[in-house]
Design a protein around this motif. Structure first.
Motif, PDB file in Angstrom:
ATOM      1  N   ALA A 224       0.710  -1.153   0.004  1.00 37.95           N
ATOM      2  CA  ALA A 224      -0.010  -0.042   0.101  1.00 37.95           C
ATOM      3  C   ALA A 224       1.045   1.305  -0.130  1.00 37.95           C
ATOM      4  CB  ALA A 224      -0.986  -0.045   1.127  1.00 37.95           C
ATOM      5  N   ALA A 225       2.124   1.251   0.749  1.00 39.89           N
ATOM      6  CA  ALA A 225       2.916   2.401   0.720  1.00 39.89           C
ATOM      7  C   ALA A 225       3.590   2.767  -0.527  1.00 39.89           C
ATOM      8  CB  ALA A 225       3.831   2.175   1.802  1.00 39.89           C
ATOM      9  N   ASN A 226       4.006   1.559  -1.207  1.00 36.66           N
ATOM     10  CA  ASN A 226       4.426   1.780  -2.675  1.00 36.66           C
ATOM     11  C   ASN A 226       3.558   2.531  -3.746  1.00 36.66           C
ATOM     12  OD1 ASN A 226       7.299   1.561  -1.546  1.00 36.66           O
ATOM     13  ND2 ASN A 226       7.441  -0.538  -2.609  1.00 36.66           N
ATOM     14  N   ALA A 227       2.474   1.659  -3.471  1.00 35.71           N
ATOM     15  CA  ALA A 227       1.373   1.904  -4.406  1.00 35.71           C
ATOM     16  C   ALA A 227       1.167   3.425  -4.352  1.00 35.71           C
ATOM     17  CB  ALA A 227       0.271   0.975  -4.389  1.00 35.71           C
ATOM     18  N   PHE A 228       0.826   3.904  -3.147  1.00 33.11           N
ATOM     19  CA  PHE A 228       0.473   5.354  -3.012  1.00 33.11           C
ATOM     20  C   PHE A 228       1.460   6.192  -3.142  1.00 33.11           C
ATOM     21  CE2 PHE A 228       0.161   9.005  -0.425  1.00 33.11           C
ATOM     22  CZ  PHE A 228      -1.198   9.588  -0.607  1.00 33.11           C
ATOM     23  N   LEU A 229       2.693   5.938  -3.268  1.00 36.59           N
ATOM     24  CA  LEU A 229       3.690   6.834  -3.719  1.00 36.59           C
ATOM     25  C   LEU A 229       3.935   6.838  -5.176  1.00 36.59           C
ATOM     26  CD1 LEU A 229       6.625   6.016  -1.261  1.00 36.59           C
ATOM     27  CD2 LEU A 229       5.061   7.948  -1.264  1.00 36.59           C
ATOM     28  N   ALA A 230       3.597   5.669  -5.929  1.00 41.70           N
ATOM     29  CA  ALA A 230       3.409   5.731  -7.289  1.00 41.70           C
ATOM     30  C   ALA A 230       2.330   6.446  -7.756  1.00 41.70           C
ATOM     31  CB  ALA A 230       3.490   4.372  -7.864  1.00 41.70           C
ATOM     32  N   LEU A 231       1.013   6.446  -6.988  1.00 44.14           N
ATOM     33  CA  LEU A 231       0.031   6.851  -7.535  1.00 44.14           C
ATOM     34  C   LEU A 231       0.171   8.677  -7.439  1.00 44.14           C
ATOM     35  CD1 LEU A 231      -2.986   7.104  -8.104  1.00 44.14           C
ATOM     36  CD2 LEU A 231      -3.439   6.763  -5.708  1.00 44.14           C
ATOM     37  N   LYS A 232       1.051   9.054  -6.457  1.00 44.75           N
ATOM     38  CA  LYS A 232       1.289  10.323  -6.114  1.00 44.75           C
ATOM     39  C   LYS A 232       2.141  11.066  -7.291  1.00 44.75           C
ATOM     40  CE  LYS A 232       2.638  13.361  -2.163  1.00 44.75           C
ATOM     41  NZ  LYS A 232       3.249  13.409  -0.990  1.00 44.75           N
ATOM     42  N   ILE A 233       3.128  10.293  -7.615  1.00 40.18           N
ATOM     43  CA  ILE A 233       3.947  10.759  -8.902  1.00 40.18           C
ATOM     44  C   ILE A 233       3.273  10.687 -10.339  1.00 40.18           C
ATOM     45  CG2 ILE A 233       6.083   9.890 -10.162  1.00 40.18           C
ATOM     46  CD1 ILE A 233       7.116   8.639  -7.865  1.00 40.18           C
ATOM     47  N   TYR A 293      -9.397 -11.846  -5.872  1.00 38.16           N
ATOM     48  CA  TYR A 293     -10.640 -11.568  -4.800  1.00 38.16           C
ATOM     49  C   TYR A 293     -11.592 -10.898  -5.404  1.00 38.16           C
ATOM     50  CZ  TYR A 293      -7.266 -13.577  -1.465  1.00 38.16           C
ATOM     51  OH  TYR A 293      -6.486 -14.623  -0.892  1.00 38.16           O
ATOM     52  N   GLY A 294     -11.490 -10.843  -7.005  1.00 36.73           N
ATOM     53  CA  GLY A 294     -12.792 -10.157  -7.428  1.00 36.73           C
ATOM     54  C   GLY A 294     -12.843  -8.797  -7.224  1.00 36.73           C
ATOM     55  N   TYR A 295     -11.969  -8.116  -7.090  1.00 37.34           N
ATOM     56  CA  TYR A 295     -11.994  -6.805  -6.493  1.00 37.34           C
ATOM     57  C   TYR A 295     -11.166  -5.775  -7.293  1.00 37.34           C
ATOM     58  CZ  TYR A 295     -11.796  -2.461  -3.461  1.00 37.34           C
ATOM     59  OH  TYR A 295     -11.832  -1.255  -2.996  1.00 37.34           O
ATOM     60  N   GLU A 296     -11.756  -4.806  -8.132  1.00 38.15           N
ATOM     61  CA  GLU A 296     -11.127  -4.043  -9.119  1.00 38.15           C
ATOM     62  C   GLU A 296     -10.512  -3.055  -8.395  1.00 38.15           C
ATOM     63  OE1 GLU A 296     -13.361  -2.952 -12.365  1.00 38.15           O
ATOM     64  OE2 GLU A 296     -13.932  -5.175 -13.144  1.00 38.15           O
ATOM     65  N   MET A 297      -9.176  -2.397  -8.926  1.00 38.24           N
ATOM     66  CA  MET A 297      -8.550  -1.385  -8.285  1.00 38.24           C
ATOM     67  C   MET A 297      -8.230  -0.467  -9.498  1.00 38.24           C
ATOM     68  SD  MET A 297      -6.345  -3.448  -5.666  1.00 38.24           S
ATOM     69  CE  MET A 297      -6.569  -1.860  -4.438  1.00 38.24           C
ATOM     70  N   PRO A 298      -9.325   0.416  -9.969  1.00 42.34           N
ATOM     71  CA  PRO A 298      -9.132   1.163 -11.282  1.00 42.34           C
ATOM     72  C   PRO A 298      -8.027   2.338 -11.097  1.00 42.34           C
ATOM     73  CG  PRO A 298     -11.274   1.518 -10.293  1.00 42.34           C
ATOM     74  CD  PRO A 298     -10.443   0.443  -9.474  1.00 42.34           C
ATOM     75  N   ILE A 299      -8.283   2.711  -9.731  1.00 39.53           N
ATOM     76  CA  ILE A 299      -6.913   3.945  -9.490  1.00 39.53           C
ATOM     77  C   ILE A 299      -5.612   3.718  -9.682  1.00 39.53           C
ATOM     78  CG2 ILE A 299      -6.091   5.703  -7.593  1.00 39.53           C
ATOM     79  CD1 ILE A 299      -8.992   5.701  -6.391  1.00 39.53           C
ATOM     80  N   LEU A 300      -5.392   2.378  -9.208  1.00 34.59           N
ATOM     81  CA  LEU A 300      -3.867   2.092  -9.342  1.00 34.59           C
ATOM     82  C   LEU A 300      -3.704   1.708 -10.704  1.00 34.59           C
ATOM     83  CD1 LEU A 300      -3.393  -0.185  -6.074  1.00 34.59           C
ATOM     84  CD2 LEU A 300      -2.745   2.138  -6.409  1.00 34.59           C
ATOM     85  N   SER A 301      -4.764   1.085 -11.351  1.00 29.57           N
ATOM     86  CA  SER A 301      -4.329   0.809 -12.606  1.00 29.57           C
ATOM     87  C   SER A 301      -4.065   2.139 -13.627  1.00 29.57           C
ATOM     88  CB  SER A 301      -5.647   0.052 -13.333  1.00 29.57           C
ATOM     89  OG  SER A 301      -5.810  -1.201 -12.775  1.00 29.57           O
ATOM     90  N   ALA A 302      -4.832   3.037 -13.314  1.00 28.53           N
ATOM     91  CA  ALA A 302      -4.532   4.386 -13.883  1.00 28.53           C
ATOM     92  C   ALA A 302      -3.224   4.682 -13.510  1.00 28.53           C
ATOM     93  CB  ALA A 302      -5.607   5.477 -13.491  1.00 28.53           C
ATOM     94  N   ALA A 303      -2.739   4.782 -12.501  1.00 23.93           N
ATOM     95  CA  ALA A 303      -1.380   5.051 -12.232  1.00 23.93           C
ATOM     96  C   ALA A 303      -0.345   4.631 -12.925  1.00 23.93           C
ATOM     97  CB  ALA A 303      -0.939   5.227 -10.623  1.00 23.93           C
ATOM     98  N   ILE A 304      -0.345   3.118 -13.024  1.00 22.76           N
ATOM     99  CA  ILE A 304       0.506   2.581 -14.153  1.00 22.76           C
ATOM    100  C   ILE A 304       0.176   2.878 -15.655  1.00 22.76           C
ATOM    101  CG2 ILE A 304       0.993   0.183 -15.366  1.00 22.76           C
ATOM    102  CD1 ILE A 304       0.284  -0.981 -12.521  1.00 22.76           C
ATOM    103  N   GLU A 305      -0.973   3.154 -16.095  1.00 24.23           N
ATOM    104  CA  GLU A 305      -1.100   3.752 -17.524  1.00 24.23           C
ATOM    105  C   GLU A 305      -0.560   5.245 -17.690  1.00 24.23           C
ATOM    106  OE1 GLU A 305      -4.961   5.108 -20.241  1.00 24.23           O
ATOM    107  OE2 GLU A 305      -5.519   3.744 -18.588  1.00 24.23           O
ATOM    108  N   VAL A 306      -0.721   6.150 -16.245  1.00 22.63           N
ATOM    109  CA  VAL A 306      -0.019   7.152 -16.870  1.00 22.63           C
ATOM    110  C   VAL A 306       1.285   7.359 -16.850  1.00 22.63           C
ATOM    111  CG1 VAL A 306       0.205   9.511 -15.458  1.00 22.63           C
ATOM    112  CG2 VAL A 306      -1.946   8.619 -15.798  1.00 22.63           C
ATOM    113  N   ASN A 307       1.996   6.475 -15.901  1.00 23.57           N
ATOM    114  CA  ASN A 307       3.349   6.204 -15.875  1.00 23.57           C
ATOM    115  C   ASN A 307       3.866   5.854 -17.280  1.00 23.57           C
ATOM    116  OD1 ASN A 307       5.744   6.631 -14.242  1.00 23.57           O
ATOM    117  ND2 ASN A 307       6.145   4.289 -14.754  1.00 23.57           N
ATOM    118  N   GLN A 308       3.353   5.030 -17.910  1.00 21.04           N
ATOM    119  CA  GLN A 308       3.846   4.457 -19.225  1.00 21.04           C
ATOM    120  C   GLN A 308       3.497   5.515 -20.175  1.00 21.04           C
ATOM    121  OE1 GLN A 308       5.245   1.394 -19.035  1.00 21.04           O
ATOM    122  NE2 GLN A 308       6.155   1.956 -21.290  1.00 21.04           N
TER     123      GLN A 308
END
Length: 459
Positions: A224-233, A293-308
Motif C-alpha cells: 500500500a505504501a509503494n502503490a500510494f507513492l507511485a500514484l502520487k508521482i 478476490y474479484g476486486y477491481e482497483m481502477p485508481i492503481l491501474s490508472a497510475a500505471i497507465e499514466v506512468n507508461q
C-alpha cells in the motif's frame, strides 16, 4: 545476535551491513559464488553512497558464504532477502523465495529461530513460508520457528540513511517472534548507536515508530505504501500534462499544493515517471491480488497507465521537433532509474533507447555510474557509450535528460548546446532551471522555461 541474511542484493546487502555495524554477528549467504568471493575481498557489487565505508567499519562482524549448512543452524534471526521479479501477468516470481525457505527449513537446528520475510512478497506469503518451514524442517515443532514480516522501506541512493534513521519499523507476526525482533532492532529503536560521520543523524530526528501488526497487515503495508507513492508521482505527471496545455507551471503548482500538510512536497516531481524494482512491481502485484478476490482497483491501474504514457510523451516531444528520427544522433543522459544508484530495473532510459532503436536513430548514452552494469543488462539494446556527458552531447541532433543526476544539473548548458548539431534538449527531469543565453529549444515536463528578457541579458 547471530544473524543470517539470505540474498545479497540491494536489500540484503544493505540490511546485513547495517546490522553488523550495530554489533550483530552477520553471515551473508548467496548462491552466486562469484558475488560471495567479491564480498570476501571487500568489493561491493552495487553502487550505494557510503555503503563501502560502512562495510569497512563493520567488516569484523561480517562473514560470507554459499553454504546453508554453515549459515542457518546457529542463527537467531534469518532474513530472506531474495528477489521477487515480476512475471508477464504482474504476479511476482516466488521461485527464489520458495527455494530459500525450503533450504532454510532443511538446516534449522531445533532451537528457537525467527525467519523474516524482508523481500517484498505477496500478501499471504508469511503463512506460505510458515507451511514450507513446517513441511521441510527436519525436526519440526510448533512454537519453535516464527515467521515475521519486516518489510523494507529503503530508497536506493539514500539507503544508509533510511536504514539507520527509519520513519518506522514494521513488524508483523505473533508476539514471540516480535519480541526477538525488538531485541534485534533495539539500537535502532532507541537510537543508541554512534552515528557514522558520513551518514549523520538528522537534526530533527528522534526515534522511529514501531508498528506491530499481523503478518497480513505488515505485507499489505508495504504494498500500500509503494502503490500510494507511485500514484502520487503519476498524479503529478497527469497534472503536468494539463499544465502544458493551459500554460501553468507544474513546479509552481506542486509547490503550492505541497504546503498543505495533508499532501506534502515529496514524490510530486513531474518528469519521465517512476522506475526501479518496487513501484511498478508492487502496484501491479496489488492489482493482481485484488483480481484474485474479484476486486477491481481502477485508481492503481490508472497510475500505471499514466506512468507508461509519460515515457511515450518524451519521445513525442522529440518527434515534434525532429520529425523523422532515422539517421539522427540522440544523446541520452542518465541510464539508472534514479540518481545515486546503478540500478537499471524499469529505467525510463531503457524504454527511450529501445524506441529510438526502432525509429532508426543513433543513440549515444552516458551515466556517471551505471554504464558498466548496462553492458551486461542492456546488451539487447543498440547504443554507443560516451565517456562523459560532453562526449554524448557533441554533434547530437537532440539530448534527452533521463536521470536527474547532480552532474547534469550543474552542466553549463549554454556551452553544451553550442556543441550540438541541432540545439534541442528534451529535459525529462526538469533539471535546467534558467533560460539559456543562446538559441535552443528546451522541452520540459509540465512547464516552459521563462523567456530571457533584455534586462536579464544586461545583468
Amino acid at each position: 545476535m547471530n544473524v543470517t541474511i539470505v540474498g545479497t542484493g540491494y536489500v540484503g546487502l544493505g540490511t546485513g551491513v547495517m546490522l553488523a555495524y550495530l554489533g550483530h554477528q552477520v553471515i551473508g549467504l548467496d548462491t552466486d559464488p562469484t558475488k560471495i568471493e567479491s564480498l570476501k575481498r571487500g568489493e561491493i557489487p552495487i553502487y550505494e553512497p557510503g555503503l563501502d565505508q560502512l562495510l569497512a567499519e563493520a567488516q569484523a562482524n561480517l562473514h560470507w558464504t554459499t553454504d546453508y549448512a554453515h549459515a542457518i543452524p546457529n542463527a537467531d534471526v534469518i532474513f530472506i532477502c531474495v528477489g521477487t521479479p515480476p512475471q508477464s501477468d504482474g504476479r511476482p516470481n516466488l521461485s527464489y523465495l520458495e527455494g530459500a525457505a525450503r533450504s532454510i527449513a532443511q538446516n534449522l537446528n531445533g532451537k528457537t529461530q525467527v525467519i523474516v520475510n524482508k523481500s517484498t512478497v505477496p500478501i499471504g506469503s508469511g503463512d506460505w513460508v510458515s507451511r514450507i518451514i513446517e513441511e521441510h524442517a527436519v525436526d519440526y515443532h510448533a512454537n519453535r520457528y516464527f515467521v515475521v514480516s519486516n518489510p523494507e522501506f529503503l530508497r536506493e541512493g539514500t539507503a544508509l540513511g533510511d536504514s539507520l534513521y527509519p520513519d518506522r519499523i514494521v513488524l508483523g507476526g505473533i508476539a514471540a517472534g516480535l519480541v526477538r525482533m525488538r531485541q534485534l532492532y533495539a539500537p535502532l529503536i532507541h537510537q543508541s548507536f554512534k552515528a557514522p560521520d558520513y551518514v549523520p543523524r538528522p537534526k530533527e530526528y528522534t526515534v522511529p515508530a514501531v508498528v506491530e501488526t499481523t503478518l497480513t497487515s505488515a505485507e499489505m503495508i508495504k504494498y500500500a505504501a509503494n502503490a500510494f507513492l507511485a500514484l502520487k508521482i503519476s498524479y503529478a505527471n497527469e497534472i503536468a500534462g494539463l499544465c502544458e496545455r493551459v500554460g501553468a507551471n507544474i513546479d509552481e503548482v506542486t509547490a503550492g499544493i505541497g504546503f498543505d500538510q495533508r499532501i506534502g512536497h515529496r514524490f510530486l516531481a513531474a518528469g519521465a515517471g517512476w522506475g526501479g524494482s518496487c513501484f511498478g512491481k508492487d502496484t501491479s502485484a496489488l492489482i493482481t491480488t485484488g483480481g484474485d478476490y474479484g476486486y477491481e482497483m481502477p485508481i492503481l491501474s490508472a497510475a500505471i497507465e499514466v506512468n507508461q504514457r509519460q515515457r511515450s510523451t518524451v519521445i513525442d516531444k522529440l518527434q515534434k521537433h525532429l520529425r523523422l528520427l532515422k539517421g539522427k544522433r540522440v544523446a541520452v543522459l542518465g541510464m539508472a532509474f534514479k540518481p545515486n544508484t546503478d540500478d537499471l530495473r524499469d529505467a525510463p532510459a531503457h524504454d527511450f533507447i529501445a524506441r529510438l532503436n526502432l525509429l532508426g536513430a543513433t543513440v549515444v548514452a552516458h551515466d556517471p555510474v551505471a554504464m558498466e552494469r548496462a553492458r551486461k543488462e542492456w546488451a539487447h539494446l543498440r547504443y554507443q557509450e560516451a565517456a562523459t556527458a560532453q562526449d554524448a552531447i557533441n554533434g547530437a541532433d537532440a539530448v534527452i535528460i533521463a536521470t536527474e543526476w547532480t552532474e547534469y544539473r550543474r552542466l553549463n548548458w549554454n556551452s553544451k548546446v553550442r556543441s550540438m548539431r541541432n540545439a534541442l534538449v528534451i529535459d525529462a527531469r526538469n533539471v535546467i532551471s534558467e533560460p539559456l543565453d543562446v538559441p535552443a529549444v528546451i522541452e520540459q515536463i509540465g512547464k516552459e522555461l521563462p523567456e530571457r528578457t533584455a534586462a536579464d541579458a544586461v545583468a
